[in-house]
Design a protein around this motif. Structure first.
Motif, PDB file in Angstrom:
ATOM      1  N   GLN A   1      24.161  28.133  37.917  1.00 51.40           N
ATOM      2  CA  GLN A   1      25.095  28.279  36.469  1.00 51.40           C
ATOM      3  C   GLN A   1      25.249  29.581  36.222  1.00 51.40           C
ATOM      4  O   GLN A   1      25.789  30.272  35.527  1.00 51.40           O
TER       5      GLN A   1
ATOM      6  N   ARG B   1      28.043  30.626  38.006  1.00 53.39           N
ATOM      7  CA  ARG B   1      29.452  30.148  37.342  1.00 53.39           C
ATOM      8  C   ARG B   1      29.820  30.743  36.565  1.00 53.39           C
ATOM      9  O   ARG B   1      30.920  31.192  36.096  1.00 53.39           O
ATOM     10  N   HIS B   2      28.493  30.756  35.157  1.00 50.16           N
ATOM     11  CA  HIS B   2      29.297  31.954  34.008  1.00 50.16           C
ATOM     12  C   HIS B   2      29.887  33.176  34.263  1.00 50.16           C
ATOM     13  O   HIS B   2      30.791  33.701  33.775  1.00 50.16           O
TER      14      HIS B   2
ATOM     15  N   TRP C   1      31.161  34.264  36.756  1.00 47.52           N
ATOM     16  CA  TRP C   1      32.893  33.723  37.493  1.00 47.52           C
ATOM     17  C   TRP C   1      33.887  33.705  36.419  1.00 47.52           C
ATOM     18  O   TRP C   1      34.775  34.384  36.620  1.00 47.52           O
ATOM     19  N   ILE C   2      33.043  32.694  35.274  1.00 46.40           N
ATOM     20  CA  ILE C   2      34.589  32.884  34.296  1.00 46.40           C
ATOM     21  C   ILE C   2      34.087  33.722  33.902  1.00 46.40           C
ATOM     22  O   ILE C   2      35.891  33.977  32.732  1.00 46.40           O
ATOM     23  N   ALA C   3      33.798  34.066  33.485  1.00 48.81           N
ATOM     24  CA  ALA C   3      33.982  35.683  32.786  1.00 48.81           C
ATOM     25  C   ALA C   3      34.258  36.490  33.307  1.00 48.81           C
ATOM     26  O   ALA C   3      35.505  37.493  32.606  1.00 48.81           O
TER      27      ALA C   3
ATOM     28  N   SER D   1      37.004  35.709  35.467  1.00 48.86           N
ATOM     29  CA  SER D   1      38.306  35.633  35.369  1.00 48.86           C
ATOM     30  C   SER D   1      39.377  35.843  35.139  1.00 48.86           C
ATOM     31  O   SER D   1      38.886  35.970  34.059  1.00 48.86           O
TER      32      SER D   1
ATOM     33  N   HIS E   1      41.738  34.461  34.424  1.00 46.91           N
ATOM     34  CA  HIS E   1      42.645  33.994  32.579  1.00 46.91           C
ATOM     35  C   HIS E   1      41.877  34.055  31.410  1.00 46.91           C
ATOM     36  O   HIS E   1      42.423  33.696  30.559  1.00 46.91           O
ATOM     37  N   ASN E   2      40.982  34.352  31.504  1.00 46.44           N
ATOM     38  CA  ASN E   2      39.877  34.814  29.887  1.00 46.44           C
ATOM     39  C   ASN E   2      41.171  36.223  30.323  1.00 46.44           C
ATOM     40  O   ASN E   2      40.878  36.319  29.147  1.00 46.44           O
TER      41      ASN E   2
END
Length: 231
Positions: A148, A151-152, A154-156, A158, A160-161
């Motif tokens: 988790q 994953r957080h 990687w999203i931060a 990314s 795209h953000n």
């Protein structure tokens, strides 16, 4: 004993199978827990487990259950015990009646055999299973938290953000073109937006003619001289 059928031999065979099931199931449950521990916590391959550990995981429950069943059957300790054929004295009540001789043989009494078969192994297997299952649960919990957190992160990170910030820093004159690109990627079915983008691009092309068109639109020297003569 109501609706009783068979003899001492059939009762002994029934007790023999029962002892194998009771003694073997406890240790096979522990073997299964050990297998999951090796796979989940230590990440061992199936080939390694099959070659190094699986013979012991199968061998101990089988040897223990079959060996103890043979011993109990050979010492005539499998006898009718009210409702089932189990480890008991025969005839019933002979242990408390000095005038009746028991047919049980061997140095271990039926009461001690009950603890050896169903008492001590049951508690040992239960305690070990509980400890190993707790280790497996803790390992899965730690791995879940790590996944988790990754994953957080990687999203931060990314790209795209970071797209909205880049769009805010974009030149306002390129808003229509950038919007058209976004629409073409995300919403390919919005012709009005595409039309507006193309119209703006065409207007920009008209407002800024090419050098060739500007040179052709200038009057030539011969045409200027002809106009002066006519005047």
């Amino acid at each position: 004993l109501y609706f009783a059928a068979g003899n001492n031999v059939s009762c002994g065979l029934q007790g023999f199978v029962t002892i194998i099931g009771v003694a073997g199931s406890m240790w096979y449950s522990l073997s299964l827990t050990i297998y999951f521990l090796m796979v989940i916590k230590y990440n061992l391959a199936d080939s390694v487990i099959a070659k190094r550990y699986e013979p012991f995981l199968h061998g101990f429950p089988l040897i223990y259950s079959v060996g103890i069943s043979i011993y109990i059957y050979a010492t005539q300790n499998l006898n009718p015990a009210k409702t089932i054929c189990w480890i008991s004295y025969y005839p019933l009540g002979c242990e408390s009646d000095p005038e009746v001789d028991c047919v049980n043989k061997g140095p271990i009494t039926p009461d001690a055999l009950k603890w050896i078969i169903a008492g001590i192994p049951l508690w040992v297997a239960f305690i070990l299973n509980t400890i190993l299952m707790g280790i497996i649960w803790l390992t899965v919990r730690i791995q879940t938290k790590k996944s988790q957190a990754y994953r957080h992160s990687w999203i931060a990170s990314s790209p795209h953000n970071q797209q909205p910030q880049q769009n805010q820093d974009q030149d306002p004159n390129q808003e229509g073109q950038g919007g058209s690109n976004i629409c073409s990627k995300l919403l390919p079915c919005c012709p009005l937006f595409h039309a507006n983008g193309r119209r703006k691009e065409s207007n920009q092309a008209i407002a800024a003619p090419s050098p060739l068109a500007a040179r052709l639109s200038r009057p030539s020297r011969a045409s200027i001289q002809r106009m002066q003569r006519t005047k």
